[in-house]
Write a protein that holds these residues in place. Structure first.
Motif, PDB file in Angstrom:
ATOM      1  N   HIS A 204       0.467  -3.742  -3.754  1.00 43.57           N
ATOM      2  CA  HIS A 204       0.251  -2.758  -2.706  1.00 43.57           C
ATOM      3  C   HIS A 204       1.192  -3.106  -1.551  1.00 43.57           C
ATOM      4  N   THR A 205       2.382  -2.521  -1.604  1.00 47.05           N
ATOM      5  CA  THR A 205       3.402  -2.838  -0.600  1.00 47.05           C
ATOM      6  C   THR A 205       3.090  -2.129   0.712  1.00 47.05           C
ATOM      7  N   LEU A 206       3.126  -2.887   1.795  1.00 51.40           N
ATOM      8  CA  LEU A 206       2.806  -2.321   3.110  1.00 51.40           C
ATOM      9  C   LEU A 206       4.003  -2.412   4.055  1.00 51.40           C
ATOM     10  N   THR A 207       4.362  -1.274   4.623  1.00 52.53           N
ATOM     11  CA  THR A 207       5.352  -1.272   5.703  1.00 52.53           C
ATOM     12  C   THR A 207       4.626  -1.766   6.964  1.00 52.53           C
ATOM     13  N   PRO A 208       5.351  -2.143   8.002  1.00 52.95           N
ATOM     14  CA  PRO A 208       4.680  -2.589   9.228  1.00 52.95           C
ATOM     15  C   PRO A 208       3.609  -1.602   9.718  1.00 52.95           C
ATOM     16  N   ALA A 209       3.937  -0.327   9.758  1.00 52.69           N
ATOM     17  CA  ALA A 209       2.960   0.658  10.248  1.00 52.69           C
ATOM     18  C   ALA A 209       1.699   0.660   9.365  1.00 52.69           C
ATOM     19  N   MET A 210       1.893   0.634   8.046  1.00 52.76           N
ATOM     20  CA  MET A 210       0.758   0.605   7.121  1.00 52.76           C
ATOM     21  C   MET A 210      -0.061  -0.669   7.293  1.00 52.76           C
ATOM     22  N   LEU A 211       0.652  -1.779   7.506  1.00 55.57           N
ATOM     23  CA  LEU A 211      -0.016  -3.068   7.662  1.00 55.57           C
ATOM     24  C   LEU A 211      -0.950  -3.062   8.872  1.00 55.57           C
ATOM     25  N   HIS A 212      -0.469  -2.543  10.006  1.00 53.71           N
ATOM     26  CA  HIS A 212      -1.294  -2.533  11.213  1.00 53.71           C
ATOM     27  C   HIS A 212      -2.533  -1.656  11.033  1.00 53.71           C
ATOM     28  N   THR A 213      -2.358  -0.516  10.391  1.00 55.39           N
ATOM     29  CA  THR A 213      -3.488   0.384  10.150  1.00 55.39           C
ATOM     30  C   THR A 213      -4.479  -0.271   9.195  1.00 55.39           C
ATOM     31  N   ARG A 214      -3.947  -0.835   8.130  1.00 56.49           N
ATOM     32  CA  ARG A 214      -4.800  -1.386   7.084  1.00 56.49           C
ATOM     33  C   ARG A 214      -5.595  -2.601   7.558  1.00 56.49           C
ATOM     34  N   ALA A 215      -4.994  -3.392   8.419  1.00 56.76           N
ATOM     35  CA  ALA A 215      -5.679  -4.580   8.930  1.00 56.76           C
ATOM     36  C   ALA A 215      -6.978  -4.203   9.639  1.00 56.76           C
ATOM     37  N   MET A 216      -7.046  -2.957  10.120  1.00 56.65           N
ATOM     38  CA  MET A 216      -8.247  -2.490  10.827  1.00 56.65           C
ATOM     39  C   MET A 216      -9.210  -1.733   9.899  1.00 56.65           C
ATOM     40  N   ASP A 217      -8.782  -1.513   8.678  1.00 55.51           N
ATOM     41  CA  ASP A 217      -9.573  -0.687   7.765  1.00 55.51           C
ATOM     42  C   ASP A 217     -10.436  -1.560   6.847  1.00 55.51           C
ATOM     43  N   ASP A 218     -11.578  -1.998   7.397  1.00 55.07           N
ATOM     44  CA  ASP A 218     -12.430  -2.934   6.663  1.00 55.07           C
ATOM     45  C   ASP A 218     -12.842  -2.429   5.286  1.00 55.07           C
ATOM     46  N   GLN A 219     -13.171  -1.148   5.209  1.00 61.12           N
ATOM     47  CA  GLN A 219     -13.680  -0.633   3.936  1.00 61.12           C
ATOM     48  C   GLN A 219     -12.643  -0.674   2.820  1.00 61.12           C
ATOM     49  N   SER A 220     -11.434  -0.249   3.133  1.00 63.59           N
ATOM     50  CA  SER A 220     -10.374  -0.286   2.111  1.00 63.59           C
ATOM     51  C   SER A 220     -10.091  -1.707   1.666  1.00 63.59           C
ATOM     52  N   LEU A 221     -10.079  -2.625   2.633  1.00 62.50           N
ATOM     53  CA  LEU A 221      -9.800  -4.014   2.291  1.00 62.50           C
ATOM     54  C   LEU A 221     -10.912  -4.599   1.432  1.00 62.50           C
ATOM     55  N   GLN A 222     -12.154  -4.234   1.748  1.00 63.73           N
ATOM     56  CA  GLN A 222     -13.274  -4.705   0.938  1.00 63.73           C
ATOM     57  C   GLN A 222     -13.150  -4.204  -0.486  1.00 63.73           C
ATOM     58  N   ALA A 223     -12.865  -2.924  -0.627  1.00 65.46           N
ATOM     59  CA  ALA A 223     -12.737  -2.337  -1.964  1.00 65.46           C
ATOM     60  C   ALA A 223     -11.645  -3.068  -2.743  1.00 65.46           C
ATOM     61  N   GLU A 224     -10.506  -3.290  -2.091  1.00 64.38           N
ATOM     62  CA  GLU A 224      -9.384  -3.954  -2.763  1.00 64.38           C
ATOM     63  C   GLU A 224      -9.754  -5.392  -3.133  1.00 64.38           C
ATOM     64  N   PHE A 225     -10.402  -6.092  -2.213  1.00 66.05           N
ATOM     65  CA  PHE A 225     -10.772  -7.485  -2.462  1.00 66.05           C
ATOM     66  C   PHE A 225     -11.733  -7.602  -3.651  1.00 66.05           C
ATOM     67  N   TYR A 226     -12.747  -6.768  -3.655  1.00 69.40           N
ATOM     68  CA  TYR A 226     -13.767  -6.883  -4.707  1.00 69.40           C
ATOM     69  C   TYR A 226     -13.287  -6.377  -6.063  1.00 69.40           C
ATOM     70  N   GLU A 227     -12.207  -5.637  -6.058  1.00 68.44           N
ATOM     71  CA  GLU A 227     -11.662  -5.173  -7.333  1.00 68.44           C
ATOM     72  C   GLU A 227     -10.754  -6.228  -7.979  1.00 68.44           C
ATOM     73  N   THR A 228     -10.339  -7.193  -7.184  1.00 63.42           N
ATOM     74  CA  THR A 228      -9.360  -8.159  -7.690  1.00 63.42           C
ATOM     75  C   THR A 228     -10.060  -9.325  -8.372  1.00 63.42           C
ATOM     76  N   PRO A 229      -9.765  -9.559  -9.659  1.00 57.60           N
ATOM     77  CA  PRO A 229     -10.448 -10.628 -10.386  1.00 57.60           C
ATOM     78  C   PRO A 229     -10.216 -11.999  -9.752  1.00 57.60           C
ATOM     79  N   MET A 230     -11.249 -12.832  -9.772  1.00 53.90           N
ATOM     80  CA  MET A 230     -11.160 -14.186  -9.214  1.00 53.90           C
ATOM     81  C   MET A 230     -10.396 -15.140 -10.139  1.00 53.90           C
ATOM     82  N   ASN A 231     -10.604 -14.977 -11.447  1.00 55.43           N
ATOM     83  CA  ASN A 231      -9.941 -15.836 -12.443  1.00 55.43           C
ATOM     84  C   ASN A 231     -10.387 -17.297 -12.379  1.00 55.43           C
ATOM     85  N   PHE A 232     -11.688 -17.508 -12.172  1.00 53.54           N
ATOM     86  CA  PHE A 232     -12.226 -18.866 -12.213  1.00 53.54           C
ATOM     87  C   PHE A 232     -12.178 -19.413 -13.641  1.00 53.54           C
ATOM     88  N   VAL A 233     -12.170 -20.721 -13.742  1.00 54.67           N
ATOM     89  CA  VAL A 233     -12.135 -21.403 -15.040  1.00 54.67           C
ATOM     90  C   VAL A 233     -13.549 -21.553 -15.588  1.00 54.67           C
TER      91      VAL A 233
END
Length: 375
Positions: A93-122
């Motif tokens: 998910h490539t972020l330009t500076p403008a996208m980065l600043h907006t996204r850093a404030m968007d808790d919900q989108s970040l949560q969705a992205e975080f929880y979708e990403t596998p942990m890959n524990f052993v």
């Protein structure tokens, strides 16, 4: 917004509630929920779109057979692990500076992205060696097999003498073995830790934990003035106290060879009272970067550790890589970097708060960089 600016270690603290963290019981088809709700949930295979950060998926992630890279003779990954591996190889998910600043404030989108990403524990079953318990701070946080640091040993057949809970991680631009992420040394592993420092020719250690936070997070593995571990003589040359970290410079001597080592001990993390930890972290990342450039060309990886070696350690290494990406390419891909790190050490960037925090730090860094450019 304050809530999400803390570089917290919720999950690590969760693991630590009692002095001997209990291993989750994998055999039971229930989810022991930690907060409030005592209802039991039946574990069903979790799709990638569902909350991967919940205890259910954590338990699944940690107990599905073969959830590290296939190794040995044609180890088969389950379809679920196959898809997790593919996700981690392709996530971007490539972020330009403008996208980065907006996204850093968007808790919900970040949560969705975080929880979708596998942990890959052993899967703990991958390490079925008697006596290994003494070598791990947390029973369920283990090094992924394909990228683990293997200690040179007189007796290569004795697995225990080659083992340390540490992984090599790639740096910016896929630079091989740029970092080593490891657990905070325990009383039992101090000798192994110094063997690794010497073997890998590491010029720098970054330590991001207090020795105690509710209980022991890391053994004090360095001397007041001088000590010898495993034939390596470690002498403190100087100690400097900065605002947010202390710097120790050591001389290491072994077999007639002498080297210099710097330890950056970031101490202001666990004090949760300040609203924003981004500036001190950025300063540390840049300070370590400068020190790395000044280190001898023959130097090896930077060693980074917290307590488990995945949460704050993941934040530091990701930030370091991403600052370089921003300077070089003018964009950042925080998801890609997180995926890359987790392929080599499961659980890197351990909590959603930490994931949000990395976005905040990069957003701040971009503002600093563009501000300097304008002057």
């Amino acid at each position: 917004m304050e809530e999400h600016n803390k570089w917290t270690d919720a999950q690590e603290d969760l693991l630590d509630m009692d002095p001997v963290p209990q291993t989750p019981v994998f055999e039971m088809g229930t989810d022991t929920r930690t907060e409030g709700d005592a209802a039991t949930l039946t574990v069903t295979p979790v799709g990638l779109q569902e909350r991967r950060g919940s205890n259910v998926s954590l338990t699944l992630d940690m107990c599905t057979p073969g959830c590290t890279e296939p190794y040995g003779y044609g180890a088969q990954l389950s379809p679920r692990d196959q898809s997790a591996q593919e996700y981690l190889r392709q996530g971007t998910h490539t972020l330009t500076p403008a996208m980065l600043h907006t996204r850093a404030m968007d808790d919900q989108s970040l949560q969705a992205e975080f929880y979708e990403t596998p942990m890959n524990f052993v899967d703990p079953k991958e390490y079925n060696y008697p006596g290994l318990v003494r070598k791990n701070r947390y029973k369920t946080i283990l090094p992924n097999t394909h990228s683990r640091v293997i200690l040179n040993s007189q007796d290569e057949d004795d697995f225990l003498t080659t083992y340390i809970n540490a992984n090599y991680l790639k740096g910016y631009g896929d630079e091989e073995r740029a970092y080593i992420a490891t657990q905070g040394p325990t009383v039992n592993t101090v000798g192994d830790f110094w063997r690794m420092v010497w073997q890998e020719r590491s010029p720098i250690i970054v330590m991001i934990t207090n020795l105690e936070e509710k209980n022991e997070k890391c053994a004090e593995y360095w001397p007041e003035d001088t000590v010898t571990h495993e034939g390596i003589e470690i002498t403190v040359v100087s100690v400097t106290q900065e605002d947010d970290y202390s710097l120790r410079v050591f001389t290491l001597k072994c077999g007639g060879e002498e080297r210099s080592l710097r330890q950056y001990w970031y101490t202001s993390w666990p004090d949760q009272k300040t609203p924003d930890k981004a500036p001190p972290l950025l300063e540390l990342v840049q300070e370590v970067e400068r020190a790395r450039e000044e280190a001898p060309p023959s130097s090896g990886p930077i060693i980074v550790h917290c307590s488990a070696g995945i949460g704050r350690t993941g934040c530091f290494i990701a930030t370091s890589i991403l600052c370089k990406q921003l300077r070089t390419e003018g964009v950042v891909d925080i998801l890609r970097t997180t995926c890359q790190l987790r392929l080599d050490r499961g659980g890197m960037i351990q909590t959603c708060e930490q994931y949000q925090f990395v976005h905040h730090v990069l957003s701040l860094y971009e503002k600093q960089v563009s501000h300097t450019a304008e002057e």
